[in-house]
Design an enzyme around this catalytic site. Structure first.
Site, PDB file in Angstrom:
ATOM      1  N   TYR A   1       0.822  -1.213   0.000  1.00  0.00           N
ATOM      2  CA  TYR A   1       0.000   0.000   0.000  1.00  0.00           C
ATOM      3  C   TYR A   1       0.855   1.261   0.000  1.00  0.00           C
ATOM      4  O   TYR A   1       0.743   2.114  -0.894  1.00  0.00           O
ATOM      5  CB  TYR A   1      -0.937  -0.022   1.213  1.00  0.00           C
ATOM      6  CG  TYR A   1      -1.624   1.292   1.502  1.00  0.00           C
ATOM      7  CD1 TYR A   1      -2.408   1.923   0.542  1.00  0.00           C
ATOM      8  CD2 TYR A   1      -1.497   1.904   2.756  1.00  0.00           C
ATOM      9  CE1 TYR A   1      -3.036   3.138   0.813  1.00  0.00           C
ATOM     10  CE2 TYR A   1      -2.127   3.109   3.032  1.00  0.00           C
ATOM     11  CZ  TYR A   1      -2.892   3.719   2.058  1.00  0.00           C
ATOM     12  OH  TYR A   1      -3.508   4.921   2.328  1.00  0.00           O
TER      13      TYR A   1
ATOM     14  N   LYS B   1       1.631   3.938  -3.083  1.00  0.00           N
ATOM     15  CA  LYS B   1       1.217   5.337  -2.875  1.00  0.00           C
ATOM     16  C   LYS B   1       2.415   6.279  -3.053  1.00  0.00           C
ATOM     17  O   LYS B   1       2.274   7.375  -3.617  1.00  0.00           O
ATOM     18  CB  LYS B   1       0.604   5.515  -1.490  1.00  0.00           C
ATOM     19  CG  LYS B   1      -0.760   4.867  -1.308  1.00  0.00           C
ATOM     20  CD  LYS B   1      -1.849   5.525  -2.130  1.00  0.00           C
ATOM     21  CE  LYS B   1      -2.333   6.809  -1.514  1.00  0.00           C
ATOM     22  NZ  LYS B   1      -3.483   7.379  -2.271  1.00  0.00           N
TER      23      LYS B   1
END
Length: 491
Positions: free
Chosen positions: A239, A243
């Site tokens: 994640y 990002k």
């Protein structure tokens, strides 16, 4: 920092919002409609095959949620609210993982290019161990696709992208509000190339499909690939790695586009608006809260003095709006970290006590009608202590059960497999959350403080768009707002 009237700025603006079914996007849409009913239009991008399905999602997954109840009360009869909404909200079928945001309706696309003043990208997949192909599509390529779309908007004044404060990985000390350079890594490992990451992902996917791997095997392999690539370059999970790469792309290719990157910490339920305690789904720490309330969480992992950096959802949205106004039409890149660790720190041990006190005074009721008792739980302040506990209390009993199962000709296969599966799940969960249980970073929020100072000059707007967490009494918030909100809106 000079800050013009926020309400006046939003008047007659057309805003495109991605990730429209998400928690932050819903609060944002409600806030804009409530504080500036003369906004021209809000275009809400929803993942859907066509306009009809997008419209259904808008009504079922956005407007039907409790977060809009204050707005509905303001307009009185349902017909009045529906009329207002039909003039202000437009459902757009699309997908940020695709070029042109997957908007296939060329007339609508041209309308967006001509009309949109502001683009707010909140879309993301937040699962720590998401499939690498999915995470790259949404968290890395997605922001680039939104940026490319923004470049075709002739009236664009602002592109605001929501990231996460934890793109810093496991950095300790004060974490500054600085942008990533293209190819920058957290551990100094050379060779991060986003195109190569995409090629590697596609190659692995092709190999798996050539071997006719099952869906489950493909999913597991793509999840492991994401974690492997993230950890190679110093990020703890897929994640935050994807990002961070998304930030790199929009920073590198923005050209003269005014860009604001928002990095919130752990977003929790609303502090005040549209009413205290609204929340959607389980937000990170609330997965633990739910398991604890059911009496199934008997231990905690982390340093008792570690800071649990949380920020209410409405404060995040208020900061987004004022940052957007402050930097509109300025061809620069600005980064805002939104959190509480710097101004109003909450210790892990204090949070544990709030949990215990709340669920002791307000016990959950089991399926058989009995009150569920909770304990304070064991706190493991090191991984070594946790692994010793798991070995003694879980692994050794499993070994014994496996020996007994062999002696009984595999008659205990069910219990053996069940216990083995539960141990694996716990270890996987702990491995994913370990970096945050022992996180030693404090997020600098200097840019937000400048905004707050500028906001102080206008008493009405300071009250309307308040985003300073220093005012929060955490005990009152958790005991009287957050936990009751979870019980009402999620449990």
């Amino acid at each position: 920092m000079e800050l013009n009237s926020i309400a006046e700025f939003l008047e007659h603006k057309s805003i495109l919002v991605t990730g429209s079914t998400g928690f932050v996007a819903k609060i944002l849409v409600e806030k804009v409609l409530r504080t500036q009913p003369n906004v021209k239009r809000l275009y809400l991008l929803l993942r859907a095959a066509d306009a009809k399905l997008a419209e259904q999602r808008l009504h079922n997954e956005v407007l039907e949620k409790d977060v809009f109840k204050v707005l509905k009360e303001k307009y009185g009869p349902k017909s009045a609210f529906d009329s207002f909404i039909s003039n202000k909200l437009v459902a757009v079928a699309g997908d940020i993982s695709l070029e042109n945001l997957g908007v296939e309706d060329t007339d609508l696309r041209d309308q967006l290019f001509k009309e949109v003043d502001i683009i707010i990208n909140t879309a993301a997949t937040t699962k720590f161990d998401e499939r690498y192909d999915v995470a790259l599509g949404n968290n890395t390529l997605g922001p680039k696709h939104v940026l490319d779309f923004a470049k075709d908007c002739s009236k664009l004044e602002m592109f605001l992208h929501v990231s996460t404060a934890y793109v810093c990985g496991e950095t300790s000390g004060v974490v500054l509000e600085k942008p990533f350079k293209m190819g920058e890594t957290l551990n100094g490992t050379l060779g991060l190339d986003i195109d190569e990451e995409l090629n590697l992902m596609n190659q692995k996917l092709s190999e798996l499909r050539a071997l006719k791997a099952t869906k489950e095997a493909e999913k597991a392999a793509m999840e492991e690939l994401g974690l492997k690539r993230a950890r190679l370059y110093g990020w703890p999970n897929t994640y935050v790695f994807t990002k961070a790469m998304g930030e790199m792309l929009v920073g590198e290719f923005r050209e003269e586009i005014p860009l604001v990157i928002i990095r919130p910490t752990i977003i929790i339920s609303t502090y005040k608006e549209p009413f205290p305690g609204w929340i959607q789904g389980f937000r990170t720490i609330d997965s633990l809260t739910a398991v604890y309330g059911k009496g199934k969480l008997t231990f905690f992992l982390g340093n008792p003095d570690s800071i649990l950096d949380v920020i209410p959802g409405d404060m995040v949205v208020n900061a987004m709006i004022i940052a957007m106004v402050a930097h509109a039409n300025h061809p620069s890149q600005n980064i805002y970290q939104l959190g509480s660790s710097f101004q109003n720190p909450l210790k892990l041990n204090t949070f544990r006590s709030y949990l215990y006190n709340y669920f002791t005074k307000n016990p959950r009721i089991s399926k058989d009608g009995k009150q569920i008792k909770v304990g304070k739980g064991i706190l493991f302040n090191s991984m070594a202590a946790f692994y010793a506990y798991i070995t003694f209390c879980c692994v050794f009993p499993l070994k014994g059960l496996q020996v007994l199962n062999a002696a009984l000709c595999q008659h205990l296969d069910g219990p053996c497999n069940d216990l083995s599966h539960k141990i694996s799940l716990v270890l996987r969960f702990v491995e994913l959350y370990k970096p945050y249980a022992f996180f030693q970073g404090i997020f600098n929020v200097a840019n937000l403080e400048k905004l707050s100072m500028a906001l102080d000059e206008n008493e009405f707007e300071e009250k309307t768009f308040h985003c300073d967490p220093k005012c929060i009494d955490w005990e009152d918030y958790f005991m009287n707002i957050h936990f009751p909100g979870l019980v009402k809106h999620v449990f």
